[in-house]
Design an enzyme around this catalytic site. Structure first.
Site, PDB file in Angstrom:
ATOM      1  N   ASN A   7       0.847  -1.188   0.000  1.00 14.81           N
ATOM      2  CA  ASN A   7       0.000   0.000   0.000  1.00 14.81           C
ATOM      3  C   ASN A   7       0.893   1.252   0.000  1.00 14.81           C
ATOM      4  O   ASN A   7       1.711   1.437   0.904  1.00 14.81           O
ATOM      5  CB  ASN A   7      -0.903  -0.028   1.241  1.00 14.81           C
ATOM      6  CG  ASN A   7      -1.835   1.165   1.287  1.00 14.81           C
ATOM      7  OD1 ASN A   7      -1.420   2.299   1.046  1.00 14.81           O
ATOM      8  ND2 ASN A   7      -3.090   0.942   1.612  1.00 14.81           N
ATOM      9  N   HIS A  10       0.943   6.305   1.775  1.00 17.87           N
ATOM     10  CA  HIS A  10       1.775   7.238   2.542  1.00 17.87           C
ATOM     11  C   HIS A  10       2.726   8.042   1.661  1.00 17.87           C
ATOM     12  O   HIS A  10       3.135   9.138   2.027  1.00 17.87           O
ATOM     13  CB  HIS A  10       2.603   6.493   3.589  1.00 17.87           C
ATOM     14  CG  HIS A  10       1.836   6.135   4.837  1.00 17.87           C
ATOM     15  ND1 HIS A  10       0.480   6.313   4.985  1.00 17.87           N
ATOM     16  CD2 HIS A  10       2.262   5.602   6.009  1.00 17.87           C
ATOM     17  CE1 HIS A  10       0.112   5.901   6.190  1.00 17.87           C
ATOM     18  NE2 HIS A  10       1.174   5.466   6.831  1.00 17.87           N
ATOM     19  N   ARG A  18       2.885  19.048   0.660  1.00 19.14           N
ATOM     20  CA  ARG A  18       3.344  20.275  -0.004  1.00 19.14           C
ATOM     21  C   ARG A  18       2.589  20.573  -1.297  1.00 19.14           C
ATOM     22  O   ARG A  18       2.999  21.452  -2.055  1.00 19.14           O
ATOM     23  CB  ARG A  18       4.847  20.156  -0.309  1.00 19.14           C
ATOM     24  CG  ARG A  18       5.718  20.264   0.926  1.00 19.14           C
ATOM     25  CD  ARG A  18       5.629  21.672   1.503  1.00 19.14           C
ATOM     26  NE  ARG A  18       6.359  21.758   2.759  1.00 19.14           N
ATOM     27  CZ  ARG A  18       7.628  22.136   2.856  1.00 19.14           C
ATOM     28  NH1 ARG A  18       8.338  22.412   1.787  1.00 19.14           N
ATOM     29  NH2 ARG A  18       8.197  22.206   4.037  1.00 19.14           N
ATOM     30  N   HIS A  43      -5.654   3.621  -1.795  1.00 16.67           N
ATOM     31  CA  HIS A  43      -6.983   3.939  -1.269  1.00 16.67           C
ATOM     32  C   HIS A  43      -7.360   5.328  -1.777  1.00 16.67           C
ATOM     33  O   HIS A  43      -6.734   6.315  -1.405  1.00 16.67           O
ATOM     34  CB  HIS A  43      -6.925   3.917   0.265  1.00 16.67           C
ATOM     35  CG  HIS A  43      -8.253   4.113   0.934  1.00 16.67           C
ATOM     36  ND1 HIS A  43      -8.422   3.928   2.291  1.00 16.67           N
ATOM     37  CD2 HIS A  43      -9.476   4.469   0.456  1.00 16.67           C
ATOM     38  CE1 HIS A  43      -9.688   4.154   2.612  1.00 16.67           C
ATOM     39  NE2 HIS A  43     -10.348   4.507   1.515  1.00 16.67           N
ATOM     40  N   ARG A  45      -9.550   7.981  -1.264  1.00 15.55           N
ATOM     41  CA  ARG A  45     -10.507   8.425  -0.246  1.00 15.55           C
ATOM     42  C   ARG A  45     -11.393   9.537  -0.784  1.00 15.55           C
ATOM     43  O   ARG A  45     -10.981  10.300  -1.670  1.00 15.55           O
ATOM     44  CB  ARG A  45      -9.751   8.911   1.004  1.00 15.55           C
ATOM     45  CG  ARG A  45      -9.016   7.800   1.744  1.00 15.55           C
ATOM     46  CD  ARG A  45      -8.435   8.327   3.040  1.00 15.55           C
ATOM     47  NE  ARG A  45      -9.475   8.649   3.988  1.00 15.55           N
ATOM     48  CZ  ARG A  45      -9.830   7.855   5.017  1.00 15.55           C
ATOM     49  NH1 ARG A  45      -9.191   6.738   5.247  1.00 15.55           N
ATOM     50  NH2 ARG A  45     -10.806   8.206   5.812  1.00 15.55           N
ATOM     51  N   ARG A  49      -7.213  12.858   0.495  1.00 13.05           N
ATOM     52  CA  ARG A  49      -6.115  13.349   1.348  1.00 13.05           C
ATOM     53  C   ARG A  49      -4.750  12.828   0.905  1.00 13.05           C
ATOM     54  O   ARG A  49      -3.738  13.405   1.226  1.00 13.05           O
ATOM     55  CB  ARG A  49      -6.357  13.019   2.811  1.00 13.05           C
ATOM     56  CG  ARG A  49      -6.250  11.551   3.137  1.00 13.05           C
ATOM     57  CD  ARG A  49      -6.314  11.304   4.624  1.00 13.05           C
ATOM     58  NE  ARG A  49      -7.627  11.506   5.164  1.00 13.05           N
ATOM     59  CZ  ARG A  49      -8.083  10.896   6.261  1.00 13.05           C
ATOM     60  NH1 ARG A  49      -7.282  10.083   6.930  1.00 13.05           N
ATOM     61  NH2 ARG A  49      -9.295  11.091   6.701  1.00 13.05           N
ATOM     62  N   GLU A  70      -8.596   0.302  -2.875  1.00  9.22           N
ATOM     63  CA  GLU A  70      -9.463   0.352  -1.692  1.00  9.22           C
ATOM     64  C   GLU A  70     -10.367   1.560  -1.837  1.00  9.22           C
ATOM     65  O   GLU A  70      -9.892   2.655  -2.190  1.00  9.22           O
ATOM     66  CB  GLU A  70      -8.632   0.550  -0.425  1.00  9.22           C
ATOM     67  CG  GLU A  70      -7.847  -0.640   0.010  1.00  9.22           C
ATOM     68  CD  GLU A  70      -6.964  -0.286   1.201  1.00  9.22           C
ATOM     69  OE1 GLU A  70      -7.103   0.808   1.771  1.00  9.22           O
ATOM     70  OE2 GLU A  70      -6.122  -1.113   1.534  1.00  9.22           O
ATOM     71  N   THR A 101      -8.421   3.640   8.143  1.00  9.53           N
ATOM     72  CA  THR A 101      -9.624   2.820   8.242  1.00  9.53           C
ATOM     73  C   THR A 101      -9.681   2.187   9.632  1.00  9.53           C
ATOM     74  O   THR A 101      -8.732   1.549  10.060  1.00  9.53           O
ATOM     75  CB  THR A 101      -9.594   1.705   7.162  1.00  9.53           C
ATOM     76  OG1 THR A 101      -9.143   2.274   5.940  1.00  9.53           O
ATOM     77  CG2 THR A 101     -10.949   1.088   6.976  1.00  9.53           C
ATOM     78  N   GLU A 151     -11.007  -9.480   3.002  1.00  9.03           N
ATOM     79  CA  GLU A 151      -9.766  -9.069   3.675  1.00  9.03           C
ATOM     80  C   GLU A 151     -10.087  -8.946   5.151  1.00  9.03           C
ATOM     81  O   GLU A 151     -10.888  -8.091   5.550  1.00  9.03           O
ATOM     82  CB  GLU A 151      -9.242  -7.739   3.121  1.00  9.03           C
ATOM     83  CG  GLU A 151      -7.966  -7.312   3.857  1.00  9.03           C
ATOM     84  CD  GLU A 151      -7.287  -6.074   3.260  1.00  9.03           C
ATOM     85  OE1 GLU A 151      -7.323  -5.888   2.028  1.00  9.03           O
ATOM     86  OE2 GLU A 151      -6.720  -5.302   4.054  1.00  9.03           O
ATOM     87  N   HIS A 190      -3.878  -4.516   7.744  1.00 13.92           N
ATOM     88  CA  HIS A 190      -4.001  -3.401   8.680  1.00 13.92           C
ATOM     89  C   HIS A 190      -3.123  -3.622   9.900  1.00 13.92           C
ATOM     90  O   HIS A 190      -3.323  -4.590  10.637  1.00 13.92           O
ATOM     91  CB  HIS A 190      -5.442  -3.134   9.134  1.00 13.92           C
ATOM     92  CG  HIS A 190      -5.681  -1.669   9.303  1.00 13.92           C
ATOM     93  ND1 HIS A 190      -5.199  -0.969  10.387  1.00 13.92           N
ATOM     94  CD2 HIS A 190      -6.282  -0.761   8.509  1.00 13.92           C
ATOM     95  CE1 HIS A 190      -5.520   0.292  10.251  1.00 13.92           C
ATOM     96  NE2 HIS A 190      -6.168   0.465   9.114  1.00 13.92           N
ATOM     97  N   GLY A 191      -2.163  -2.736  10.067  1.00 12.79           N
ATOM     98  CA  GLY A 191      -1.306  -2.783  11.246  1.00 12.79           C
ATOM     99  C   GLY A 191      -0.232  -3.859  11.199  1.00 12.79           C
ATOM    100  O   GLY A 191       0.471  -4.074  12.185  1.00 12.79           O
TER     101      GLY A 191
HETATM  102  N1  PXP Z   1      -6.030  -2.908   4.356  1.00  9.81           N
HETATM  103  C1  PXP Z   1      -6.944  -1.915   4.434  1.00  9.81           C
HETATM  104  C2  PXP Z   1      -8.360  -2.219   4.069  1.00  9.81           C
HETATM  105  C3  PXP Z   1      -6.573  -0.614   4.802  1.00  9.81           C
HETATM  106  O1  PXP Z   1      -7.498   0.355   4.865  1.00  9.81           O
HETATM  107  C4  PXP Z   1      -5.215  -0.355   5.097  1.00  9.81           C
HETATM  108  C5  PXP Z   1      -4.799   1.039   5.456  1.00  9.81           C
HETATM  109  O2  PXP Z   1      -4.921   1.846   4.337  1.00  9.81           O
HETATM  110  C6  PXP Z   1      -4.299  -1.411   4.991  1.00  9.81           C
HETATM  111  C7  PXP Z   1      -4.732  -2.683   4.651  1.00  9.81           C
HETATM  112  C8  PXP Z   1      -2.847  -1.205   5.279  1.00  9.81           C
HETATM  113  O3  PXP Z   1      -2.689  -0.928   6.634  1.00  9.81           O
HETATM  114  P1  PXP Z   1      -1.283  -0.474   7.204  1.00  9.81           P
HETATM  115  O4  PXP Z   1      -0.950   0.830   6.566  1.00  9.81           O
HETATM  116  O5  PXP Z   1      -1.505  -0.387   8.668  1.00  9.81           O
HETATM  117  O6  PXP Z   1      -0.308  -1.558   6.812  1.00  9.81           O
END
Ligand code: PXP
Length: 236
Positions: A7, A10, A18, A43, A45, A49, A70, A101, A151, A190-191
């Site tokens: 992903n 970031h 900027r 993602h 959004r 953002r 996403e 999320t 997921e 996630h995480g």
């Molecule tokens: N899966 C989903 C559905 C998410 O929304 C996110 C965060 O954008 C991730 C995975 C990735 O999560 P992380 O950035 O914590 O690895």
């Protein structure tokens, strides 16, 4: 063997800080592929953002592995997805004030917006996965809605400590078993980090892990290619 979805949101977050052109998530996607990413996840959004419409269009043309988008079940975003046609969409809940999320999508009772998003996306040949808490009722509802994949939300597992983490892992394993039993492909995310990813990657028939924050954080130190390679080495 689980595949790795990287992903790159970031990277776009830094660019948007900027309102400029660098760093371009398109560069990050190329480097992630060179490091061994099996798919690229973004993602889009509603508040734009980080990832922008232009990123989706360009990444659709330039990413040579699977592109996983996403998105929320919002009509205007569904329209954009149906124009861009990424290989896969993961439907997620979205609240404007959240940092990321925060929980799985609620699909029990087949909410009309979810049903309609799935139908429109699948009508364009897009594979649809639903981001869900590891909850039996949610997974059964996903199957009834015709989703191809689930997921499972690994956030609570990632945040839990010691024996609680084992408890959360068991929840993920049961949710994974049900997902497979119902014939859907199993994804998780996630995480997840370099420290906690391995037990999740070893869940039977885990197909895809989507990881963002931890990889991009390490990429700042060692470069994207190496950060992706190191994560790949942990999940094979
Ligand atoms: N899966 C989903 C559905 C998410 O929304 C996110 C965060 O954008 C991730 C995975 C990735 O999560 P992380 O950035 O914590 O690895």
């Amino acid at each position: 063997m689980a595949e790795l979805g990287v992903n790159i949101d970031h990277v776009a977050t830094v660019r948007q800080a900027r309102q400029t052109y660098e760093p371009d998530p398109v560069w990050a996607a190329t480097l992630a592929e060179l490091g061994g990413a099996d798919s690229i996840t973004i993602h889009l959004r509603e508040d734009r953002r980080h990832i922008q419409d232009r990123d989706l269009r360009i990444l659709k043309d330039t990413v040579t592995v699977k592109l996983n988008l996403e998105m929320a079940c919002d009509e205007s975003i569904v329209k954009l997805a149906c124009e861009a046609i990424p290989e896969q969409v993961t439907l997620v809940p979205e609240r404007r004030e959240e940092v990321t999320t925060e929980g799985g999508l609620n699909v029990v009772g087949h909410p009309p917006a979810v049903k309609s998003a799935i139908e429109s996306l699948q009508g364009e040949g897009i594979i649809v996965s639903l981001f869900l808490d590891p909850d039996e009722a949610q997974i059964r509802a996903a199957h009834e809605l015709g989703a191809e994949g689930v997921e499972i939300h690994t956030g609570p597992y990632a945040l839990a400590k010691a024996e609680n983490q084992q408890k959360e892992l068991k929840r993920l394993m049961s949710a994974g078993a049900l997902t497979r039993q119902l014939g859907m492909t199993l994804h998780a995310g996630h995480g997840l980090t370099y420290r906690n990813v391995q037990p999740v990657a070893r869940i039977e028939e885990m197909c895809e892990l989507n990881i963002g924050h931890s990889i991009v954080a390490r990429a700042l130190m060692v470069g994207m290619q190496q950060a992706v390679r190191e994560m790949k080495d942990l999940i094979v």
